[in-house]
Design a protein around this motif. Structure first.
Motif, PDB file in Angstrom:
ATOM      1  N   CYS A 281       0.820  -1.222   0.000  1.00 48.52           N
ATOM      2  CA  CYS A 281       0.000   0.000   0.000  1.00 48.52           C
ATOM      3  C   CYS A 281       0.846   1.260   0.000  1.00 48.52           C
ATOM      4  O   CYS A 281       0.736   2.128   0.882  1.00 48.52           O
ATOM      5  CB  CYS A 281      -0.974  -0.002   1.184  1.00 48.52           C
ATOM      6  SG  CYS A 281      -2.184  -1.331   1.125  1.00 48.52           S
ATOM      7  N   ALA A 282       1.709   1.379  -0.989  1.00 44.11           N
ATOM      8  CA  ALA A 282       2.488   2.594  -1.207  1.00 44.11           C
ATOM      9  C   ALA A 282       2.635   2.787  -2.702  1.00 44.11           C
ATOM     10  O   ALA A 282       2.549   1.826  -3.475  1.00 44.11           O
ATOM     11  CB  ALA A 282       3.859   2.513  -0.539  1.00 44.11           C
ATOM     12  N   GLY A 283       2.866   4.039  -3.110  1.00 43.95           N
ATOM     13  CA  GLY A 283       2.943   4.337  -4.526  1.00 43.95           C
ATOM     14  C   GLY A 283       4.212   5.055  -4.915  1.00 43.95           C
ATOM     15  O   GLY A 283       5.192   5.089  -4.159  1.00 43.95           O
ATOM     16  N   ARG A 284       4.181   5.640  -6.088  1.00 46.19           N
ATOM     17  CA  ARG A 284       5.353   6.329  -6.635  1.00 46.19           C
ATOM     18  C   ARG A 284       5.696   7.580  -5.854  1.00 46.19           C
ATOM     19  O   ARG A 284       6.863   7.951  -5.712  1.00 46.19           O
ATOM     20  CB  ARG A 284       5.082   6.690  -8.100  1.00 46.19           C
ATOM     21  CG  ARG A 284       6.186   7.453  -8.813  1.00 46.19           C
ATOM     22  CD  ARG A 284       5.679   8.072 -10.085  1.00 46.19           C
ATOM     23  NE  ARG A 284       4.599   9.018  -9.816  1.00 46.19           N
ATOM     24  CZ  ARG A 284       4.791  10.297  -9.454  1.00 46.19           C
ATOM     25  NH1 ARG A 284       6.012  10.781  -9.332  1.00 46.19           N
ATOM     26  NH2 ARG A 284       3.761  11.089  -9.234  1.00 46.19           N
ATOM     27  N   SER A 285       4.692   8.277  -5.308  1.00 46.13           N
ATOM     28  CA  SER A 285       4.916   9.552  -4.623  1.00 46.13           C
ATOM     29  C   SER A 285       3.992   9.658  -3.426  1.00 46.13           C
ATOM     30  O   SER A 285       2.873   9.118  -3.417  1.00 46.13           O
ATOM     31  CB  SER A 285       4.654  10.720  -5.588  1.00 46.13           C
ATOM     32  OG  SER A 285       4.681  11.953  -4.899  1.00 46.13           O
ATOM     33  N   ALA A 286       4.460  10.382  -2.389  1.00 47.26           N
ATOM     34  CA  ALA A 286       3.652  10.625  -1.194  1.00 47.26           C
ATOM     35  C   ALA A 286       3.041  12.022  -1.184  1.00 47.26           C
ATOM     36  O   ALA A 286       2.409  12.404  -0.202  1.00 47.26           O
ATOM     37  CB  ALA A 286       4.509  10.431   0.055  1.00 47.26           C
ATOM     38  N   VAL A 287       3.207  12.781  -2.263  1.00 46.63           N
ATOM     39  CA  VAL A 287       2.717  14.160  -2.286  1.00 46.63           C
ATOM     40  C   VAL A 287       1.205  14.201  -2.087  1.00 46.63           C
ATOM     41  O   VAL A 287       0.685  14.960  -1.262  1.00 46.63           O
ATOM     42  CB  VAL A 287       3.118  14.854  -3.608  1.00 46.63           C
ATOM     43  CG1 VAL A 287       2.413  16.204  -3.735  1.00 46.63           C
ATOM     44  CG2 VAL A 287       4.635  15.044  -3.659  1.00 46.63           C
ATOM     45  N   ARG A 288       0.472  13.379  -2.826  1.00 44.85           N
ATOM     46  CA  ARG A 288      -0.989  13.394  -2.712  1.00 44.85           C
ATOM     47  C   ARG A 288      -1.453  12.899  -1.351  1.00 44.85           C
ATOM     48  O   ARG A 288      -2.516  13.304  -0.860  1.00 44.85           O
ATOM     49  CB  ARG A 288      -1.606  12.539  -3.815  1.00 44.85           C
ATOM     50  CG  ARG A 288      -1.533  13.170  -5.197  1.00 44.85           C
ATOM     51  CD  ARG A 288      -2.048  12.234  -6.264  1.00 44.85           C
ATOM     52  NE  ARG A 288      -3.430  11.838  -6.050  1.00 44.85           N
ATOM     53  CZ  ARG A 288      -4.054  10.927  -6.800  1.00 44.85           C
ATOM     54  NH1 ARG A 288      -3.408  10.325  -7.781  1.00 44.85           N
ATOM     55  NH2 ARG A 288      -5.304  10.617  -6.561  1.00 44.85           N
ATOM     56  N   VAL A 289      -0.683  11.993  -0.729  1.00 40.26           N
ATOM     57  CA  VAL A 289      -1.059  11.485   0.591  1.00 40.26           C
ATOM     58  C   VAL A 289      -1.166  12.629   1.591  1.00 40.26           C
ATOM     59  O   VAL A 289      -2.083  12.674   2.415  1.00 40.26           O
ATOM     60  CB  VAL A 289      -0.016  10.447   1.076  1.00 40.26           C
ATOM     61  CG1 VAL A 289      -0.344   9.978   2.488  1.00 40.26           C
ATOM     62  CG2 VAL A 289       0.029   9.260   0.120  1.00 40.26           C
ATOM     63  N   LEU A 290      -0.253  13.590   1.492  1.00 39.32           N
ATOM     64  CA  LEU A 290      -0.220  14.700   2.444  1.00 39.32           C
ATOM     65  C   LEU A 290      -1.124  15.858   2.045  1.00 39.32           C
ATOM     66  O   LEU A 290      -1.544  16.637   2.901  1.00 39.32           O
ATOM     67  CB  LEU A 290       1.213  15.207   2.587  1.00 39.32           C
ATOM     68  CG  LEU A 290       2.200  14.254   3.269  1.00 39.32           C
ATOM     69  CD1 LEU A 290       3.621  14.764   3.085  1.00 39.32           C
ATOM     70  CD2 LEU A 290       1.867  14.101   4.744  1.00 39.32           C
TER      71      LEU A 290
END
Length: 469
Positions: A281-290
């Motif tokens: 459950c992780a993707g290419r980038s965490a920008v959208r997560v935050l």
């Protein structure tokens, strides 16, 4: 909130949303964990197993109740978000984020990890087929607050250990809000007991025994704290892998869930040898997560906007700083085919398209989908996550056993003997040279130098595959 409390809450509010919580109607016979583990180790055509003992093979489709989602997000994730918004993030603004970002250069990411020496508490605690011991070491990140500088690690291993070259080991990083070792121990203990794969669980900086004074629980006070935590997870994870390699382990892996998986992916990208990678459950980038996904509901945007001088500038800074860890800014893993990525189709924290992008970036990796949300992946599909970790290690073994392209074909025995002899010789030489600074440090530095020189001779990447679970 415990899993028991979640269960009670879910069954209480289920009628409100007209959600059917009955188990899927799947007629295929179930399998016990031990039998599943033996089938995994045999490297046969393995089914994807759910916690209820369901055999969900490629091409079969369990009944999915679409009423269990609200929009494209699973309703459990909405409930989880509502119960976790009391944990307010970045209540003191950005902090020293700009200074920390300036240190995160390409050279910093590429530098070998600092050698570590783990002090283990004695004796080992043994329960059934599981041995547990706790240890500490000094973090290689000097910028951490004093309370965070002592790293805590827990080892789970089979009671009867194999010789180091034959003992597979994972380093497992913690998710956001995961303080202590209890949750990861519950998740991974069945894998250790049934397959003999050992794990090292790392406590995140700023969490649990490493929480600085004044911080409430796992609620980070500044964006700079998040950046330091991520830098610590990256470098400490790499240092633990180097420590295992210096102690003779050759079958190494990195794993994590959510934020832990995002940093595990970065560790895999920055490790110079083939590495098993179990990314949950992780993707290419965490920008959208935050900035956009459910976790952003816990962010104190008004405080960040005051620090930055406006909403637009605050968002620009968040994107700039979080993007430093985007996986596509870093090298590909040496052997992407040893990576197994697990995504949730109705994830409200890490959107599925980001998971898909990571899989497409790591050509040759395997992607498995779960018909649940972010929280549901842990609550309902622990067996699938464990299966993915075992599968990634099996793929790594194939890479290790493959002939090296630049060398004449060697038998497995010859290849192992040659690699062990060369690594031991160079590590011993470096250890002797560095005697004034400590034999352990020298051995780890010598081994890292050897690993980097041999890193280019890896078997070519294979075509990827996608499965539904």
């Amino acid at each position: 909130m415990s899993r028991t409390h979640y269960g009670a809450l879910l069954y209480t509010i289920a009628p409100i949303f007209a959600i059917d919580l009955s188990p899927p109607d799947i007629s295929t016979a179930g399998h016990r964990s031990a039998a599943t583990a033996r089938r995994m180790a045999a490297n046969v055509d393995r089914p994807c197993l759910g916690d209820a003992g369901m055999d969900v093979r490629k091409g079969s489709h369990p009944r999915v109740n679409l009423m269990a989602t609200i929009g494209s997000v699973h309703w459990i994730d909405h409930v989880h978000a509502l119960t976790s918004t009391r944990r307010r993030l970045f209540t003191e603004g950005f902090g020293d984020a700009a200074q920390i970002a300036s240190r995160a250069s390409s050279a910093w990411f590429a530098a070998p990890p600092e050698p570590i020496a783990i002090s283990w508490a004695a004796p080992r605690r043994v329960a059934r087929n599981l041995a547990v011991r706790d240890g500490t070491f000094s973090s290689p990140i000097a910028e951490l607050p004093e309370a965070c500088r002592t790293a805590h690690v827990r080892e789970l291993s089979p009671c009867i250990r194999r010789p180091a070259p034959d003992q597979p080991m994972y380093v497992v990083l913690a998710a956001s809000g995961d303080a202590g070792f209890a949750a990861r121990t519950r998740l991974l203990r069945p894998m250790v007991e049934s397959t003999g794969i050992g794990v090292l669980l790392l406590e995140n900086p700023f969490y649990g025994l490493r929480r600085p004074p004044g911080q409430r629980g796992t609620a980070l006070r500044t964006f700079a704290d998040l950046m330091l935590m991520n830098m610590g997870m990256l470098q400490e994870g790499r240092a633990l892998l180097a420590w295992l390699a210096a102690n003779g382990h050759t079958q190494l892996g990195i794993a994590g869930f959510s934020m832990g998986a995002a940093l595990a992916a970065l560790v895999a990208a920055r490790w110079p040898e083939p590495l098993a990678a179990a990314i949950f459950c992780a993707g290419r980038s965490a920008v959208r997560v935050l900035t956009r996904d459910l976790l952003s509901r816990s962010v104190e945007f008004e405080r960040l906007e005051r620090d930055a001088g406006g909403a637009a500038e605050a968002r620009r800074k968040m994107v700039e700083y979080a993007a430093l860890l985007d996986v596509d800014r870093h090298p590909l893993p040496r052997y992407p085919a040893a990576a197994v990525i697990v995504g949730a189709r109705y994830d409200g924290y890490v959107f599925p398209d980001e998971v898909q992008r990571l899989h497409e970036l790591w050509k040759g990796s395997e992607l498995k989908w779960l018909s649940t949300g972010h929280a549901g992946a842990l609550m309902q599909h622990g067996e699938t996550l464990r299966w993915a970790a075992v599968e990634a290690m099996a793929r790594l073994r194939q890479a290790i056993a493959a002939p090296q392209p630049e060398l004449r074909p060697l038998s497995t025995t010859e290849a192992t003997t040659e690699a062990t002899t060369e690594a031991t010789t160079e590590a011993t030489t470096e250890a002797t040279t560095a005697a004034t600074t400590g034999a352990a440090d020298g051995a780890q530095r010598g081994l890292w130098s050897f690993i980097e020189r041999r890193a280019g001779s890896v078997a070519e990447r294979r075509a990827g595959s996608t499965q539904d679970c």
